[in-house]
Design an enzyme around this catalytic site. Sequence first.
Site, PDB file in Angstrom:
ATOM      1  N   HIS A 238       6.473  51.570  62.405  1.00 28.33           N
ATOM      2  CA  HIS A 238       6.444  53.024  62.587  1.00 28.33           C
ATOM      3  C   HIS A 238       6.575  53.784  61.270  1.00 28.33           C
ATOM      4  CE1 HIS A 238       6.770  52.564  66.939  1.00 28.33           C
ATOM      5  NE2 HIS A 238       7.834  51.803  66.803  1.00 28.33           N
TER       6      HIS A 238
HETATM    7  O1  RIB Z   1      11.666  54.508  66.600  1.00 29.10           O
HETATM    8  C1  RIB Z   1      11.403  53.743  65.446  1.00 29.10           C
HETATM    9  C2  RIB Z   1      12.241  54.219  64.304  1.00 29.10           C
HETATM   10  O2  RIB Z   1      13.600  53.906  64.512  1.00 29.10           O
HETATM   11  C3  RIB Z   1      11.885  53.549  62.981  1.00 29.10           C
HETATM   12  O3  RIB Z   1      12.112  54.470  61.964  1.00 29.10           O
HETATM   13  C4  RIB Z   1      12.857  52.426  62.864  1.00 29.10           C
HETATM   14  O4  RIB Z   1      13.087  52.054  61.498  1.00 29.10           O
HETATM   15  C5  RIB Z   1      14.072  53.049  63.447  1.00 29.10           C
HETATM   16  O5  RIB Z   1      14.673  53.858  62.432  1.00 29.10           O
END
Ligand code: RIB
Length: 308
Positions: A238
Amino acid sequence: MPRHVILDMDPGYDDAIALCLALAAEELEVIAVTATGGNVEPEQASRNVQALVEHFDPKRWPRIGAASPEQILRTNARHLHGDDGLCGAGLQVAELANRHRSVKVLSDEIRKAPGDITIVATGPLSNIADMLRYEPDLAGMIGHLIIRGGTLAAPGNVTAAAEFNIYCDSEAARQVFNSPITKTVIPIDVTGEVILGFDFLERLKSRDSRTAVLLERILPGAYRAARQHLGLEGILVHDVVALVAAMRPALFTMQRMYGDVETAGELTHGETVFERRAVTAEQPNMDVAVQMDAAAVEAAIVESLDAA
Ligand code: RIB
Ligand code: CA
């Protein structure tokens, strides 16, 4: 002219990949990396930021900010990122005595260059909210805030309704969403479209760059956890997708929207709510990434890491 960025991160394996990408990208100059708790506790996130920068050892070191040990978070993601946040990589780090707090580093660097800095926030928004609470005049000095958080229409990933970064500190997220900062939200509807398969891990093994060696220590644990807990034959990245939005914005389709955060719901705590009615009194307060060229984004990630 490279884009001046501050990365506010909760490493986290995908934060770690994003940091490697940013430090190597010609399109970006990383002015600072500020830690926030989230995937792991604040102190561990601070140690991870320092360890990653030390191991990557870029030509020009960014300033480093330490997360506040008093930060209160609703949950963590150690099951996906390991107890150390870097999937058991065991990176050693020199303990620095005089670490500045993340909020101070953010404030210092924004004041030095009003309107110039893009903050890419890939963790909970506690630091951004604290900075705005202590120094509200900074809101008008931040060039752009890219928030890796929330869902547009997709299900949550920490509850049925909420995405992890927003859910961890929903009050902070609501404060930031309602601030006058120029902001873009990259929801998991978009970032969840990229999954790096085992071929990516194999590709790393054939490289001997500092980045490849570092990620090879971190990522096998991430692949195991993704298979065990998410039933995936690959890893979600992500934060890396959000960083590509800062590097290659043309690969993303943005839409002006009004967004807010639910902070009182029992089932919906931390849900991001976007106004999509045709007739509404709400004025848009952000850009939201509603689509992206997923193949081009994935190619950009792989090529940039190859070149790192
Ligand atoms: O939902 C995904 C996010 O939450 C990403 O940034 C992961 O690293 C966690 O921080
Ligand atoms: Ca993160």
